[in-house]
Design an enzyme around this catalytic site. Structure first.
Site, PDB file in Angstrom:
ATOM      1  N   ARG A 181     -18.908  -1.560   0.668  1.00 35.31           N
ATOM      2  CA  ARG A 181     -18.933  -2.952   0.211  1.00 35.31           C
ATOM      3  C   ARG A 181     -20.371  -3.382  -0.065  1.00 35.31           C
ATOM      4  O   ARG A 181     -20.651  -4.104  -1.022  1.00 35.31           O
ATOM      5  CB  ARG A 181     -18.324  -3.850   1.284  1.00 35.31           C
ATOM      6  CG  ARG A 181     -18.406  -5.333   0.972  1.00 35.31           C
ATOM      7  CD  ARG A 181     -18.143  -6.164   2.208  1.00 35.31           C
ATOM      8  NE  ARG A 181     -18.104  -7.595   1.931  1.00 35.31           N
ATOM      9  CZ  ARG A 181     -18.159  -8.535   2.853  1.00 35.31           C
ATOM     10  NH1 ARG A 181     -18.255  -8.212   4.134  1.00 35.31           N
ATOM     11  NH2 ARG A 181     -18.108  -9.813   2.526  1.00 35.31           N
ATOM     12  N   GLU A 203       0.810  -1.220   0.000  1.00 37.18           N
ATOM     13  CA  GLU A 203       0.000   0.000   0.000  1.00 37.18           C
ATOM     14  C   GLU A 203       0.843   1.269   0.000  1.00 37.18           C
ATOM     15  O   GLU A 203       0.573   2.226  -0.732  1.00 37.18           O
ATOM     16  CB  GLU A 203      -0.950   0.021   1.203  1.00 37.18           C
ATOM     17  CG  GLU A 203      -2.035  -1.032   1.189  1.00 37.18           C
ATOM     18  CD  GLU A 203      -1.597  -2.334   1.848  1.00 37.18           C
ATOM     19  OE1 GLU A 203      -2.437  -3.239   1.991  1.00 37.18           O
ATOM     20  OE2 GLU A 203      -0.403  -2.433   2.229  1.00 37.18           O
ATOM     21  N   HIS A 241     -10.819  -4.585  10.061  1.00 30.97           N
ATOM     22  CA  HIS A 241     -11.027  -4.157   8.682  1.00 30.97           C
ATOM     23  C   HIS A 241     -12.150  -3.123   8.553  1.00 30.97           C
ATOM     24  O   HIS A 241     -12.535  -2.775   7.432  1.00 30.97           O
ATOM     25  CB  HIS A 241     -11.349  -5.363   7.801  1.00 30.97           C
ATOM     26  CG  HIS A 241     -10.158  -6.202   7.478  1.00 30.97           C
ATOM     27  ND1 HIS A 241      -9.347  -6.730   8.448  1.00 30.97           N
ATOM     28  CD2 HIS A 241      -9.635  -6.586   6.274  1.00 30.97           C
ATOM     29  CE1 HIS A 241      -8.376  -7.421   7.867  1.00 30.97           C
ATOM     30  NE2 HIS A 241      -8.527  -7.351   6.557  1.00 30.97           N
TER      31      HIS A 241
END
Length: 661
Positions: free
Chosen positions: A520, A411, A473
């Protein structure tokens, strides 16, 4: 003066400009410029192709001083080789409004290619620049016409090579075989705390060889002949990046501080400066002294102008033979958008229950059909981030013309490489990962904002809606922390329509990065087809009365609860306005009159609904329904209910707030 004497005088001029500037400022880093001056002299005056009269010449070689603390090295080189950096600016080193700040800053000083100082960032920026060169060369060069052909050079320090980002970036550079990337390692074995043997004992040449780099060892930093030979060998290697291991002495020439940590980040002191000048045969009675013969020998204006003129001739011939390709290249370099670039975007449906990450993928796919030069990728989350268009080809060593970058689980390097791509020009970079992992790349994103370069960040899986993956997460503090970065536009769209507007803003923005915050989970269509979300905040549900009693402000996936609550509150006699606020930054940039129209100051009963931390919402709301704790592992719908994100909860809070105001 013999050629050898002239060379030594040029090198000592670089050293002494750095020493005098740091001494006058009473702060800075003199040791590094003193140690690397010989290799820098050879590189800048004999090897690099650059034109001080036109620092933006597209086919120039790029130079990155990753060890940005040694900024006086770069300023001395720019001044002596003919850039618009007068001696007075050298004398004003680290002072208010000077063009010679403590660390190099892109856009401030002519000839500075990137902002460096946070170690490792420049290393990865250079990888991005080399990737851009390789990509454009693969796209536009022809067997009978080479139009893109330049190198990326850098000076990197022990500290750069310690930072994790250098490992990530070096690995990818080796994988891609970036043969026009050449770094000179300033192996002085000194850091702030002392010798590198305290912390740094791995086999650096072996490490880079394992990455797939050409490694050239045994270079003595004071021997310009071996530096020349090594640079020539590096330039001849076309399928691997090169690391030149150059053994140097920090503060070379200082009788008492050479090879010590004391010379790293502090002035030598008046007495030691005098001793150093005496040791190097320099006039002790003069400061900021540049001998006339040095100015003549180091000025690259004439040679640079000739190099650019030769390239311009090749460029003109290329345009005659390949007019369409030349026009395409010009459009990329000028960042020109096609007149109809939104045509495909505007044909996308918005009346579907769809996650904003999926809507983002659709928008990107539509834009890719019209906007040339987009190059991007994901940190091993391509399917999750929806960052790869169907027409894209992966960039690989054997296919450098590909526009999709497989960054792997890197990342931090991904973001810094994207900065390098943007700084090089000719491409429009974007990159993607989960929102929570924005923390892994934050230093590079901060530099995107500081430099004002248009990198697009695609952050999916926002908030507790990520669900079963659990609190590790689920980003609850990241959105607000991103909003805290100056010059970063953060957009958290609520549906497909707002997502399309988010991409329009990101593509057209030229003065800084944009972060798209995406879900999501699927979301209903809330705002209608092309309800103008480009103003950052707007009224999505009007109140029934002449003035609302309460204003509900929603972002992203939580806007649906505010919209559903409005008719219930209205039925109870509470006139309710709903405002969608996908972007604080865009809203703040609107006129005061517009902001007053959307959020009238007279209405103080305001409830913000966002599945993130409440910190900062007092700017716009009197009360919040928010997440001031970490999430949990469970389906997203369960988490929203358990943590109080529902229509019923919004009605309850709004009712209470309206009654109490």
């Amino acid at each position: 003066m013999t050629p050898i004497q002239l060379e030594e005088t040029c090198i000592n001029t670089i050293r002494m400009l750095a020493v005098d500037a740091v001494e006058r400022a009473r702060s800075g880093h003199p040791g590094m410029p003193m140690g690397v001056a010989p290799m820098a002299y050879v590189l800048w005056t004999e090897v690099m192709r650059h034109n001080p009269s036109d620092p933006a010449w597209f086919n120039r070689d790029r130079f990155v001083l990753s060890a940005g603390h040694g900024s006086m090295l770069l300023y001395a080189l720019l001044h002596l080789t003919g850039y618009d950096l007068p001696l007075e600016e050298i004398k004003n080193f680290r002072q208010w409004e000077s063009k010679t700040p403590g660390h190099p800053e892109y856009g401030l000083t002519p000839g500075v290619e990137t902002t460096t100082g946070p170690l490792g960032q420049g290393f990865a920026n250079g990888v991005g620049m080399a990737m851009a060169e390789a990509h454009l060369a693969a796209r536009f060069n022809r067997e009978d016409a080479t139009i893109i052909d330049h190198f990326t050079y850098g000076i990197v320090s022990d500290g750069d090579l310690m930072e994790g980002i250098s490992h990530e970036a070096a690995s990818l550079a080796g994988h891609l075989g970036l043969g026009k990337l050449i770094y000179l390692w300033d192996d002085n074995r000194i850091t702030i705390d002392g010798g590198t043997d305290l912390t740094f004992s791995e086999d650096i040449p072996g490490r880079f060889a394992a990455y797939g780099w050409q490694v050239i060892s045994g270079i003595e930093g004071t021997d310009t002949r071996t530096v020349r030979t090594a640079l020539s060998e590096a330039r001849a290697c076309t399928d691997k990046p090169s690391l030149l291991c150059v053994r140097t002495t920090i503060a070379h020439g200082s009788p008492n501080k050479a090879n010590t940590a004391a010379a790293h980040g502090a002035p030598l002191g008046a007495e030691e400066v005098a001793l150093t000048k005496e040791a190097l045969g320099w006039r002790a009675d003069l400061s900021f002294h540049v001998p006339t013969e040095v100015r003549s020998a180091m000025d690259c204006t004439s040679s640079g102008t000739e190099q650019q003129a030769a390239w311009n001739s090749r460029r003109a011939a290329y345009e005659r033979i390949y007019p369409d390709a030349a026009a395409d290249l010009d459009a990329l370099c000028n960042r020109t958008l096609p007149a109809d670039w939104t045509a495909e975007l505007e044909n996308l449906p918005v009346d579907q229950a769809i996650s904003t990450r999926a809507a983002s993928g659709q928008a990107l796919g539509a834009i890719l059909k019209k906007v040339p030069g987009l190059i991007g990728g994901s940190a091993d989350l391509t399917g999750s981030n929806k960052t790869r268009g169907g027409m894209q080809v992966d960039m690989q060593k054997e296919k450098l013309s590909g526009s999709y970058v497989r960054y792997g689980v890197r990342e931090h390097a991904m973001a810094a490489i994207s900065n390098g791509l943007a700084l090089h020009g000719g491409v429009r970079p974007y990159c993607g990962t989960f929102l929570v992992f924005s923390d892994y790349l934050r230093p590079a994103l901060r530099l995107s904002a500081l430099m004002g370069i248009p990198v697009i960040y695609v952050f999916t899986h926002d908030s507790i809606g990520t669900g079963e993956d659990g609190p590790t997460h689920q980003g609850v503090e990241q959105v607000m922390s991103l909003r805290a970065i100056p010059n970063l536009v953060v957009i958290r769209p609520a549906d497909a329509n707002e997502t399309q507007y988010a991409w329009k803003e990101a593509i057209t923005r030229e003065d800084g990065p944009t972060a798209l915050i995406l879900t999501r989970q699927g979301l209903p269509s809330l705002t209608g087809k092309f309800k103008d979300a480009s103003r950052g905040g707007y009224v999505v549900v009007e109140e029934s009365a002449s003035e609302p009693h309460v204003i509900l402000i929603g972002t992203g996936s939580e806007l649906q609860y505010a919209i559903a609550a409005a008719p219930i509150l209205e039925s109870e006699g509470v006139p309710t306005r709903v405002v969608s606020m996908p972007s604080w930054e865009l809203f703040a940039a609107e006129t005061e009159a517009y902001r007053e129209e959307v959020l009238p100051r007279a209405v103080t009963a305001r409830v913000a609904v966002e599945a993130g931390t409440s910190l900062g919402w007092d700017r716009y709301a009197s009360h919040t329904i928010s997440m001031d704790q970490f999430g949990a592992s469970a389906p997203g719908k369960v988490l929203f209910k358990q943590f109080g994100f529902s229509t019923e909860r919004v009605v309850e809070v709004a009712r209470s707030v309206a009654a109490g105001m």
